[in-house]
Design an enzyme around this catalytic site. Structure first.
Site, mmCIF file in Angstrom:
data_model
loop_
_atom_site.group_PDB
_atom_site.id
_atom_site.type_symbol
_atom_site.label_atom_id
_atom_site.label_comp_id
_atom_site.label_asym_id
_atom_site.label_seq_id
_atom_site.Cartn_x
_atom_site.Cartn_y
_atom_site.Cartn_z
ATOM 1 N N LEU A 182 0.837 -1.202 0.000
ATOM 2 C CA LEU A 182 0.000 0.000 0.000
ATOM 3 C C LEU A 182 0.869 1.247 0.000
ATOM 4 O O LEU A 182 1.958 1.257 0.579
ATOM 5 C CB LEU A 182 -0.898 0.003 1.238
ATOM 6 C CG LEU A 182 -2.008 -1.049 1.264
ATOM 7 C CD1 LEU A 182 -2.922 -0.810 2.454
ATOM 8 C CD2 LEU A 182 -2.816 -1.046 -0.028
ATOM 9 N N GLY B 175 0.771 -5.323 1.445
ATOM 10 C CA GLY B 175 -0.344 -5.359 0.489
ATOM 11 C C GLY B 175 0.057 -5.981 -0.840
ATOM 12 O O GLY B 175 -0.769 -6.599 -1.529
ATOM 13 N N ASN C 267 5.003 -7.299 6.327
ATOM 14 C CA ASN C 267 5.906 -6.600 7.251
ATOM 15 C C ASN C 267 5.212 -5.469 8.012
ATOM 16 O O ASN C 267 5.863 -4.582 8.550
ATOM 17 C CB ASN C 267 7.109 -6.043 6.485
ATOM 18 C CG ASN C 267 6.709 -4.976 5.474
ATOM 19 O OD1 ASN C 267 5.658 -5.055 4.875
ATOM 20 N ND2 ASN C 267 7.554 -3.976 5.292
ATOM 21 N N GLU C 268 3.881 -5.501 8.056
ATOM 22 C CA GLU C 268 3.118 -4.401 8.665
ATOM 23 C C GLU C 268 3.649 -3.965 10.036
ATOM 24 O O GLU C 268 3.779 -2.778 10.310
ATOM 25 C CB GLU C 268 1.637 -4.775 8.816
ATOM 26 C CG GLU C 268 0.809 -4.641 7.562
ATOM 27 C CD GLU C 268 0.944 -5.848 6.635
ATOM 28 O OE1 GLU C 268 1.791 -6.725 6.889
ATOM 29 O OE2 GLU C 268 0.188 -5.899 5.655
HETATM 30 N N1 CO8 Z 1 4.450 3.645 -0.183
HETATM 31 C C1 CO8 Z 1 4.812 4.871 -0.606
HETATM 32 N N2 CO8 Z 1 6.052 5.155 -1.053
HETATM 33 C C2 CO8 Z 1 6.967 4.162 -1.070
HETATM 34 C C3 CO8 Z 1 6.655 2.870 -0.636
HETATM 35 C C4 CO8 Z 1 5.320 2.615 -0.183
HETATM 36 N N3 CO8 Z 1 4.896 1.412 0.230
HETATM 37 N N4 CO8 Z 1 7.757 2.114 -0.764
HETATM 38 C C5 CO8 Z 1 8.720 2.913 -1.263
HETATM 39 N N5 CO8 Z 1 8.252 4.150 -1.448
HETATM 40 C C6 CO8 Z 1 8.946 5.300 -2.026
HETATM 41 C C7 CO8 Z 1 10.214 5.677 -1.238
HETATM 42 O O1 CO8 Z 1 9.901 6.502 -0.130
HETATM 43 C C8 CO8 Z 1 11.002 6.395 -2.305
HETATM 44 O O2 CO8 Z 1 10.445 7.700 -2.459
HETATM 45 P P1 CO8 Z 1 11.363 8.956 -2.878
HETATM 46 O O3 CO8 Z 1 11.985 8.581 -4.187
HETATM 47 O O4 CO8 Z 1 10.411 10.086 -2.937
HETATM 48 O O5 CO8 Z 1 12.399 9.097 -1.786
HETATM 49 C C9 CO8 Z 1 10.675 5.617 -3.578
HETATM 50 O O6 CO8 Z 1 9.455 4.934 -3.311
HETATM 51 C C10 CO8 Z 1 11.724 4.587 -3.947
HETATM 52 O O7 CO8 Z 1 11.997 3.806 -2.800
HETATM 53 P P2 CO8 Z 1 13.501 3.505 -2.327
HETATM 54 O O8 CO8 Z 1 14.386 4.670 -2.606
HETATM 55 O O9 CO8 Z 1 13.445 3.011 -0.924
HETATM 56 O O10 CO8 Z 1 13.899 2.355 -3.352
HETATM 57 P P3 CO8 Z 1 14.800 1.070 -3.076
HETATM 58 O O11 CO8 Z 1 14.927 0.408 -4.376
HETATM 59 O O12 CO8 Z 1 16.050 1.414 -2.340
HETATM 60 O O13 CO8 Z 1 13.918 0.147 -2.114
HETATM 61 C C11 CO8 Z 1 11.937 -0.923 -1.368
HETATM 62 C C12 CO8 Z 1 12.687 -0.300 -2.560
HETATM 63 C C13 CO8 Z 1 12.725 -2.129 -0.848
HETATM 64 C C14 CO8 Z 1 10.559 -1.326 -1.862
HETATM 65 C C15 CO8 Z 1 11.837 0.142 -0.242
HETATM 66 O O14 CO8 Z 1 11.342 1.341 -0.807
HETATM 67 C C16 CO8 Z 1 10.951 -0.243 0.898
HETATM 68 O O15 CO8 Z 1 11.358 -0.961 1.785
HETATM 69 N N6 CO8 Z 1 9.700 0.261 0.891
HETATM 70 C C17 CO8 Z 1 8.758 0.024 1.948
HETATM 71 C C18 CO8 Z 1 7.900 -1.160 1.623
HETATM 72 C C19 CO8 Z 1 6.933 -1.404 2.727
HETATM 73 O O16 CO8 Z 1 7.285 -1.454 3.889
HETATM 74 N N7 CO8 Z 1 5.661 -1.577 2.358
HETATM 75 C C20 CO8 Z 1 4.580 -1.792 3.306
HETATM 76 C C21 CO8 Z 1 3.436 -0.893 2.915
HETATM 77 S S1 CO8 Z 1 2.136 -0.971 4.090
HETATM 78 C C22 CO8 Z 1 0.981 -2.059 3.538
HETATM 79 O O17 CO8 Z 1 0.992 -2.519 2.424
HETATM 80 C C23 CO8 Z 1 -0.041 -2.374 4.601
HETATM 81 C C24 CO8 Z 1 -1.171 -3.354 4.237
HETATM 82 C C25 CO8 Z 1 -2.108 -3.557 5.413
HETATM 83 C C26 CO8 Z 1 -2.253 -2.331 6.282
HETATM 84 C C27 CO8 Z 1 -2.842 -2.549 7.634
HETATM 85 C C28 CO8 Z 1 -3.036 -1.200 8.345
HETATM 86 C C29 CO8 Z 1 -3.717 -1.215 9.708
#
Ligand code: CO8
Length: 298
Positions: free
Chosen positions: A104, A149, A173-174
């Protein structure tokens, strides 16, 4: 983009050929039989009329995060394919290198207020309901990492084929973000890997490397990355030889109780999410997680 084993921010550590229904089917021919069904720029849909297999490619750079727009378009695309009699099965994959989906869009949950959060959550519920009870066969061709998600989208499919690259990780990983997966997401994981593995997985927010994911049964098969899509296509083509009504009824028999649980509690689940995510303390966790994402880049 760079990926490491167990890629993603560790919040705790970082911050502290056959027939179906008796009809013959043709093998996949890429090219002239491919019909572009794209409804948007975020999801590319191609339907191969020779075998009835549609490939939905997530193309929302940089990491295929799923915001409200993405979820809405995803839902429309799924609906169109479900109504299209020439489509017999759907493959989900990514057009982005090394990432299936980062889950998400955190920006939809951070600082957006109750109204937006409510609409966002309904769209997320809607996608899960559609995909988990989809009447057509689905395969996830996981050609990169899948977070939260994003992992859920793969878990909704009937089969998961992942690239055998140990740098790719998949999981829920929530808790690493300070948020809690809803019961229907938990139920989906329990249905795949069982209670004990789900318990550990959710409490610790574990991202599993591709070999680990195969070991616990979160994915069904690992293949070289350049074979992920072709293996998914061949598997689906084989499955399309199984009488469709029997397969569909079996799927529904297995999944309906899980789906019904959310249908009976949709409004309460939205309220629960909105109350939880808009709490100051939980907004703070999201802020810290976003800051950690930025910091790792610096
Ligand atoms: N949402 C929004 N932006 C994101 C997300 C995301 N999930 N993931 C990455 N981005 C953004 C980064 O902030 C970055 O933005 P910017 O360029 O503006 O700085 C851009 O995308 C690129 O990311 P990275 O520079 O970190 O790129 P890398 O190639 O180094 O890494 C990864 C890519 C490994 C995907 C890394 O970005 C990462 O770890 N992202 C987080 C992923 C994550 O933790 N996702 C969980 C999302 S929460 C969810 O899905 C919840 C579901 C159920 C919710 C229940 C709620 C009660």
């Amino acid at each position: 983009m760079s990926f490491r084993k167990n890629s993603g921010i560790g919040f705790l550590s970082t911050l502290s050929g056959g027939c179906r229904h008796g009809r013959p089917y043709a093998r996949s021919h890429l090219g002239s039989n491919n019909r572009n069904m794209s409804t948007s720029s975020k999801i590319k849909v191609e339907l191969d009329s020779s075998n009835g297999i549609a490939v939905m490619k997530f193309q929302n750079p940089p990491v295929n995060s799923m915001g409200l727009d993405f979820l809405t378009e995803f839902s429309i695309s799924l609906e169109k394919l479900e109504l299209d009699k020439s489509c017999r099965g759907v493959i989900l994959t990514s057009a982005q290198p090394r990432i299936f989906s980062a889950g998400l869009d955190i920006m939809d949950m951070y600082g957006t207020g109750p109204e937006h959060c409510g609409a966002f959550w309904k769209a997320f519920q809607d996608i899960w309901l559609k995909l988990y009870s989809y009447s057509k066969l689905t395969i996830a061709a996981i050609n990169g990492s899948g977070f939260a998600g994003g992992c859920l989208m793969a878990m909704c499919c009937d089969y998961r084929i992942m690239a055998d690259d140990p740098r790719y990780a998949i999981g829920l990983n929530e808790t690493q973000l300070g948020i809690v997966a809803p019961f229907w997401l938990k139920d989906t994981l329990v249905n795949i890997v069982g209670h004990r593995t789900t318990e550990l997985s959710l409490q610790m927010g574990i991202m599993y490397s591709a070999p680990e994911a195969l070991k616990i049964g979160l994915v069904d098969q690992l293949v070289p990355e350049d074979k992920v899509l072709s293996t998914a296509t061949n598997t689906l083509a084989k499955w399309l030889t199984i009488p469709g009504h029997a397969q569909e009824i079996s799927k529904s028999m297995m999944r309906k109780p899980t789906v019904d649980k959310l249908l009976a509690n949709r409004e309460a689940d939205v309220k629960n999410f909105v109350d939880f995510v808009t709490k100051d303390s939980n907004q703070k966790y999201l802020e810290m997680y976003l800051a950690a994402l930025k910091k790792k880049k610096a």
